[in-house]
Write a protein that holds these residues in place. Structure first.
Motif, PDB file in Angstrom:
ATOM      1  N   SER A  23      17.127   6.041   9.149  1.00 13.54           N
ATOM      2  CA  SER A  23      17.612   4.660   9.343  1.00 13.54           C
ATOM      3  C   SER A  23      18.310   4.123   8.095  1.00 13.54           C
ATOM      4  CB  SER A  23      16.438   3.738   9.689  1.00 13.54           C
ATOM      5  OG  SER A  23      15.531   3.707   8.606  1.00 13.54           O
ATOM      6  N   GLY A  24      18.124   4.796   6.961  1.00 10.98           N
ATOM      7  CA  GLY A  24      18.699   4.294   5.705  1.00 10.98           C
ATOM      8  C   GLY A  24      17.975   3.051   5.205  1.00 10.98           C
ATOM      9  N   LEU A  25      16.714   2.885   5.646  1.00 14.34           N
ATOM     10  CA  LEU A  25      15.960   1.683   5.264  1.00 14.34           C
ATOM     11  C   LEU A  25      14.691   2.053   4.496  1.00 14.34           C
ATOM     12  CD1 LEU A  25      16.057  -0.341   8.628  1.00 14.34           C
ATOM     13  CD2 LEU A  25      17.408  -0.773   6.565  1.00 14.34           C
ATOM     14  N   TRP A  26      14.258   1.097   3.649  1.00 25.61           N
ATOM     15  CA  TRP A  26      12.945   1.207   3.009  1.00 25.61           C
ATOM     16  C   TRP A  26      11.901   0.597   3.942  1.00 25.61           C
ATOM     17  CZ3 TRP A  26      11.883   3.824  -1.357  1.00 25.61           C
ATOM     18  CH2 TRP A  26      12.988   4.221  -2.125  1.00 25.61           C
ATOM     19  N   THR A  27      10.790   1.296   4.118  1.00 28.29           N
ATOM     20  CA  THR A  27       9.685   0.675   4.859  1.00 28.29           C
ATOM     21  C   THR A  27       8.548   0.439   3.886  1.00 28.29           C
ATOM     22  OG1 THR A  27       9.162   2.860   5.626  1.00 28.29           O
ATOM     23  CG2 THR A  27       9.960   1.357   7.287  1.00 28.29           C
ATOM     24  N   VAL A  28       8.030  -0.772   3.945  1.00 31.68           N
ATOM     25  CA  VAL A  28       7.044  -1.220   2.966  1.00 31.68           C
ATOM     26  C   VAL A  28       5.831  -1.736   3.735  1.00 31.68           C
ATOM     27  CG1 VAL A  28       6.648  -2.861   1.095  1.00 31.68           C
ATOM     28  CG2 VAL A  28       8.911  -1.867   1.383  1.00 31.68           C
ATOM     29  N   GLU A  50       0.835  -1.212   0.000  1.00 32.34           N
ATOM     30  CA  GLU A  50       0.000   0.000   0.000  1.00 32.34           C
ATOM     31  C   GLU A  50       0.861   1.250   0.000  1.00 32.34           C
ATOM     32  OE1 GLU A  50      -2.108  -0.886   3.569  1.00 32.34           O
ATOM     33  OE2 GLU A  50      -3.366  -2.385   2.584  1.00 32.34           O
ATOM     34  N   LYS A  51       2.050   1.112   0.565  1.00 33.71           N
ATOM     35  CA  LYS A  51       2.916   2.284   0.683  1.00 33.71           C
ATOM     36  C   LYS A  51       4.365   1.816   0.853  1.00 33.71           C
ATOM     37  CE  LYS A  51       3.238   6.265   3.747  1.00 33.71           C
ATOM     38  NZ  LYS A  51       2.730   6.814   4.986  1.00 33.71           N
ATOM     39  N   TYR A  98       7.332  -4.035   6.511  1.00 31.71           N
ATOM     40  CA  TYR A  98       8.597  -4.713   6.211  1.00 31.71           C
ATOM     41  C   TYR A  98       9.689  -3.654   6.026  1.00 31.71           C
ATOM     42  CZ  TYR A  98       5.588  -8.728   5.070  1.00 31.71           C
ATOM     43  OH  TYR A  98       4.671  -9.745   5.113  1.00 31.71           O
ATOM     44  N   SER A  99      10.909  -3.945   6.495  1.00 29.45           N
ATOM     45  CA  SER A  99      12.009  -2.995   6.286  1.00 29.45           C
ATOM     46  C   SER A  99      13.196  -3.712   5.650  1.00 29.45           C
ATOM     47  CB  SER A  99      12.525  -2.446   7.615  1.00 29.45           C
ATOM     48  OG  SER A  99      11.477  -1.902   8.340  1.00 29.45           O
ATOM     49  N   SER A 100      13.880  -2.969   4.778  1.00 32.30           N
ATOM     50  CA  SER A 100      15.091  -3.531   4.162  1.00 32.30           C
ATOM     51  C   SER A 100      15.965  -2.416   3.605  1.00 32.30           C
ATOM     52  CB  SER A 100      14.706  -4.483   3.021  1.00 32.30           C
ATOM     53  OG  SER A 100      15.830  -4.778   2.226  1.00 32.30           O
TER      54      SER A 100
END
Ligand code: FAD
Ligand code: NDP
Ligand code: 3IO
Length: 411
Positions: free
Chosen positions: A120-125, A112-113, A132-134
């Motif tokens: 944090s230098g992370l993608w949040t999904v 959804e987003k 989810y983070s990566s």
């Protein structure tokens, strides 16, 4: 009172990349990564692999490029498959592919987003079930994620059925029906052909110019001929040769109401993404009058359509063969890498890599050939970073400890 489970929101840290979409593109990246010992997580909105092929295509669909141009990286099509595999054969190939590389997407997870968190230098999904983070986000939702439903004046007034080609399975329900097919790309042409096989009466709207090429010429695929010639000759010359070949094979298609664009077929595909029609029989049915070509629609009425040339006709049904669009702008936030139409701004062959660990696969407008190209590049790039982060022991072939769950109560 809500249950404890409902109050909990799952936060999941993924050590490898998050891939959005379990179509051929997402699976290709996961397979190339897995081959290097890098784990990944695929989030897929539907309940199956290659959902475009399984749920949103018609029964008679076959690949229209020879199979070796449609192979995913690292695995060939079975030898016994025909040159143009059927939709069912392609699906079985994709399923074997996922099994071979032990890819198990998480299904029913519409993203959804997704956004990059600078701190944090992370993608949040975000999906309905969790966040989810990566470090890496691979966009593999496809150029054909959503149907294009045009805003044709009066369409809502029409009393008969209106379907997009993504919901069309076969002409079995249209026998002896007069059907208006809006659009003359590969879908429009093939749906008209299918309708004829079921004794329906298709009228195909051609509002613009279109390139039609024979799929095969003296036993060779036109696409294969073009790819071979391009190794030695300039694009414009190859396009002219293709047009000559089309003239020998199909005659003067202008006379049928199918005007050709000024730019050649491969050049137009490369620069504008417009796919030439690869004819598998519709042209001869236009020549014989079984498929009627009409002008652009001015307005849809309760019982039919008015055309720009002043004609008016009644129809039983309307099929919208009006194409597809990307859905990236709906869910990828604050991102300047994509256009507002959801395509990478950087042209092929460099559109696969964005900033901050963002990647795109399958947005080259070059079909599955483009997918394979992107997937190999992306996997190489992420593997390099993975090895540097993990050191020589970083790679693990059977690695299922790459997801770390955190549960916290919603505040
Ligand atoms: C009718 C038709 C025939 C075609 N035939 C050929 C051909 O013969 N040869 C060729 O090279 N190309 C062909 N193509 C082009 C086609 O784009 C590719 O075959 C291929 O399907 C592209 O793979 P993909 O993984 O990029 O996209 P898709 O196959 O569309 O897969 C994308 C996946 O992402 C999922 N998804 C979308 N949004 C989200 C979200 N927000 N969250 C989670 N998941 C999401 C979708 O459910 C889907 O499973 C054809 C296309 C069509 C429409
Ligand atoms: N056998 C196979 O392998 C097949 C492959 N495909 C592939 O799937 C992809 C999508 O193809 P397709 O679904 O045909 O979509 P396309 O985008 O290729 O074609 C859409 C068609 O709809 C027309 N159109 C759009 N809006 C309107 C409107 N408001 N009024 C009238 N006409 C309109 C377009 O005309 P205009 O040009 O004027 O905008 C064009 O003719 C392509 O890459 C294609 O090659 C599809 C079917 C079979
Ligand atoms: O069928 C499609 O959608 C494709 O994109 C396949 C394709 C890639 N390059 C082409 C050039 C001419 C015709 C089809 C394709």
């Amino acid at each position: 009172m809500s249950s404890c489970l409902e109050e909990k929101q799952s936060r999941i840290f993924v050590t490898g990349p998050i891939i959005v979409g379990a179509g051929p593109s997402g699976l290709s990246v996961a397979a190339c990564l897995s081959n290097q010992g890098v784990p990944s997580v695929i989030l897929e909105r539907t309940d199956c692999l290659a959902s475009l092929w399984q749920k949103r295509t018609y029964d008679r669909l076959k690949l229209h490029l020879p199979k070796h141009f449609c192979e995913l990286p690292l695995m060939k099509f079975p030898k016994n498959f025909p040159r143009y595999p059927s939709k069912q054969q392609f699906i079985s190939y994709v399923e074997s592919y996922a099994a071979r590389f032990n890819i198990k997407p998480i299904f029913n997870q519409t993203v959804e987003k997704a956004e990059f968190d600078v701190a944090s230098g992370l993608w949040t999904v975000k999906t309905k079930d969790g966040v989810y983070s990566s470090t890496w986000l691979v966009v593999a939702t496809g150029e054909n994620a959503e149907p294009v439903i045009p805003d044709i004046f009066g369409l809502k007034k029409f009393t008969g059925p209106v379907v997009h080609t993504s919901a069309y399975k076969s002409g079995s329900e249209f026998a002896n029906r007069k059907v208006l097919v809006v659009g003359c790309g590969n879908s429009g042409m093939e749906v008209c052909l299918d309708l004829c096989r079921y004794s329906a009466l298709p009228h195909m709207v051609v509002r613009n110019s279109v390139h039609v090429l024979p799929r095969d010429f003296f036993g060779l695929s036109s696409f294969g001929i073009a790819m071979t010639l391009l190794k030695w000759f300039p694009l414009k010359l190859v396009d002219n040769l293709l047009l000559l070949l089309a003239y020998f094979s199909l005659g003067n298609t202008d006379r049928l109401g199918l005007r050709r664009p000024k730019t050649g077929p491969i050049e137009l595909k490369n620069v504008g993404g417009k796919t030439p029609v690869l004819d598998v029989g519709a042209i001869s049915l236009i020549q014989s009058g079984h498929i009627r070509v009409t002008q652009a629609v001015k307005e849809i009425t309760r019982k039919g359509a008015k055309f720009v040339d002043g004609q008016e006709m009644e129809f039983d049904s309307i099929i919208l063969a009006t194409g597809y669009k990307s859905n990236v702008p709906y869910w990828l936030k604050d991102n300047s890498f994509f256009t507002k139409e959801g395509m990478p701004k950087t042209p092929f062959p460099n559109g696969w890599k964005g900033e901050n660990g963002l990647y795109t696969v399958g947005f080259t407008r070059r079909g599955l050939l483009g997918t394979a190209f992107d997937a190999v590049k992306i996997a190489e790039d992420i593997t390099d970073q993975w090895m540097k982060m993990k050191g020589p022991l970083g790679s693990c072939n059977v690695c299922n400890s790459h997801i770390i769950h955190f549960h916290f109560n919603k505040s």
